[in-house]
Design an enzyme around this catalytic site. Structure first.
Site, mmCIF file in Angstrom:
data_model
loop_
_atom_site.group_PDB
_atom_site.id
_atom_site.type_symbol
_atom_site.label_atom_id
_atom_site.label_comp_id
_atom_site.label_asym_id
_atom_site.label_seq_id
_atom_site.Cartn_x
_atom_site.Cartn_y
_atom_site.Cartn_z
ATOM 1 N N LYS A 12 0.857 -1.183 0.000
ATOM 2 C CA LYS A 12 0.000 0.000 0.000
ATOM 3 C C LYS A 12 0.894 1.234 0.000
ATOM 4 O O LYS A 12 1.720 1.421 0.894
ATOM 5 C CB LYS A 12 -0.886 -0.013 1.248
ATOM 6 C CG LYS A 12 -1.730 1.241 1.399
ATOM 7 C CD LYS A 12 -2.666 1.124 2.582
ATOM 8 C CE LYS A 12 -3.442 2.394 2.805
ATOM 9 N NZ LYS A 12 -4.338 2.291 3.960
ATOM 10 N N LYS A 49 -2.293 -1.461 -3.720
ATOM 11 C CA LYS A 49 -3.164 -0.294 -3.622
ATOM 12 C C LYS A 49 -2.328 0.974 -3.720
ATOM 13 O O LYS A 49 -1.292 1.042 -3.061
ATOM 14 C CB LYS A 49 -3.865 -0.354 -2.264
ATOM 15 C CG LYS A 49 -4.732 0.822 -1.961
ATOM 16 C CD LYS A 49 -5.279 0.699 -0.570
ATOM 17 C CE LYS A 49 -5.990 1.998 -0.254
ATOM 18 N NZ LYS A 49 -6.397 2.072 1.114
HETATM 19 C C1 PBG Z 1 -6.841 3.179 5.840
HETATM 20 C C2 PBG Z 1 -7.395 3.125 4.480
HETATM 21 C C3 PBG Z 1 -7.331 4.128 3.508
HETATM 22 C C4 PBG Z 1 -7.975 3.630 2.379
HETATM 23 C C5 PBG Z 1 -8.433 2.348 2.683
HETATM 24 N N1 PBG Z 1 -8.034 2.044 3.978
HETATM 25 C C6 PBG Z 1 -6.822 5.518 3.588
HETATM 26 C C7 PBG Z 1 -5.446 5.825 3.890
HETATM 27 O O1 PBG Z 1 -4.571 4.963 3.955
HETATM 28 O O2 PBG Z 1 -5.198 7.013 4.098
HETATM 29 C C8 PBG Z 1 -8.131 4.373 1.101
HETATM 30 C C9 PBG Z 1 -9.193 3.894 0.183
HETATM 31 C C10 PBG Z 1 -9.554 4.846 -0.908
HETATM 32 O O3 PBG Z 1 -8.890 5.870 -1.139
HETATM 33 O O4 PBG Z 1 -10.549 4.560 -1.575
HETATM 34 N N2 PBG Z 1 -7.756 2.772 6.794
#
Ligand code: PBG
Length: 339
Positions: free
Chosen positions: A209, A263
């Site tokens: 991520k 991601k």
């Molecule tokens: C963290 C989380 C995020 C997303 C999913 N889980 C945000 C981040 O890491 O700041 C992002 C998902 C999206 O942008 O659609 N709990």
């Protein structure tokens, strides 16, 4: 091109690639990459209250729902043949250690129970396991300053991650998806689950991520914007060597992850492909994130692009890169065939 057993000799005019494209029936027959609803996961945001559907300004079509509205929603979704839903909780009260997330009567626990009650086994419930929606500072764990500046305390956070996993498990989640990029989170979750007789409950790790600008609209939806700084000390650097994603995946698998995720999706198709090729036996998901959604919605609203075409093309590309599972805010529209 060099001669290759997979590509028999021959060239124009003997070979005409367009023969596979003239007739739609032939064209369809040779299609390989298809996007089907059963491999799509639909994210939903749940908040306390009654009769609440709060639209997210930057994500047209996406709302925060109170539990009663969420139940109405899943009663529709359960007959659409989706792969599942992914639940995010937004608590009434936030504090420094995100304690709502570790309570059996917190928002996410209540929501999972209500949803599973309504849909039984007709719809898979995935829970996002993180603290940024639950902490008043908006970071993905407990803070300390032992490194000389305030930052997420990795090992202290592991303890509450394990607690949160048990809350999700006891509430009836079908799959737990930790998204905090905390070192050791998969191992901490796996051992907590195993010690509490949840050894059969699978974990989908947000393994690779990246610290991405494409999460912007999500932070409005989940009310999880960091109150200071950013997430670069825990999420991956987009400029890091690409193979770093392989190390992340390998470590999570070693700690017991059953599935892994890359991601965001669109700007990281190379990473999806690399992970798919290196770990062919591991189910791979990709998250088509909020910013990817909002960009298309905004351009479509202006009539600059055809939403349906672009969405289908994008999801096809993510699949073609090697993601078998896609998390997308378009999942419901695709399943209902309205885009
Ligand atoms: C963290 C989380 C995020 C997303 C999913 N889980 C945000 C981040 O890491 O700041 C992002 C998902 C999206 O942008 O659609 N709990």
């Amino acid at each position: 091109m060099q001669q290759n057993a997979d590509f028999p000799a021959g060239k124009f005019p003997v070979v005409r690639m367009r023969r596979l494209r003239y007739n739609p029936l032939v064209r369809n027959l040779v299609q390989e990459t298809v996007v089907t609803p059963d491999k799509l996961i639909y994210p939903l945001f749940v908040r306390p209250g009654q009769g609440i559907r709060t639209p997210i300004g930057s994500m047209p079509g996406v709302c925060q729902l109170s539990i009663d509205e969420l139940v109405r929603e899943v009663n529709i979704l359960k007959d659409l043949g989706l792969g599942g839903i992914l639940l995010f909780g937004i608590p009434e009260e936030k504090d420094a250690c995100g304690s709502d997330a570790t309570k059996d009567n917190g928002i996410i626990a209540q929501a999972v129970r209500a949803v599973k009650d309504a849909v039984q086994d007709k719809l898979m419930v995935v829970t996002d396991l993180c603290f940024c929606e639950y902490t008043d500072h908006g970071h993905c764990g407990i803070l300390n300053d032992h490194t000389g500046h305030v930052d997420v305390d990795n090992d202290a956070t592991l303890r509450i991650i394990a607690e949160q996993a048990l809350v999700h498990a006891r509430a009836g989640a079908d799959l737990i998806a930790p998204s905090g990029m905390i070192d050791g989170m998969i191992g901490a979750i796996r051992s907590a689950l195993d010690q509490n007789r949840f050894e059969h409950l699978p974990v989908l790790s947000y393994a690779a991520k990246y610290a991405s600008g494409f999460y912007g609209p999500f932070r409005e939806a989940a009310e999880s914007t960091p109150q200071f700084g950013d997430r670069r000390s825990y999420q991956m650097d987009p400029a890091a060597v690409a193979e770093q994603a392989l190390r992340e995946v390998e470590l999570d698998l070693a700690e017991g992850a059953d599935m892994v995720m890359v991601k965001p999706a669109m700007a990281y198709l190379d990473v999806i492909r690399m992970v798919h090729e290196h770990f062919p036996g591991v189910p791979l998901a990709a998250y088509n994130v909020s910013g990817e959604y909002s960009m298309v919605k905004a351009a479509a609203e202006r009539g600059w692009i055809d939403e349906s075409r672009v969405v289908r093309e994008t999801l096809t590309a993510i699949r073609r890169a090697g993601a078998g599972i896609i998390i997308t805010y378009w999942a419901k529209d695709i399943a209902q065939n309205i885009i």
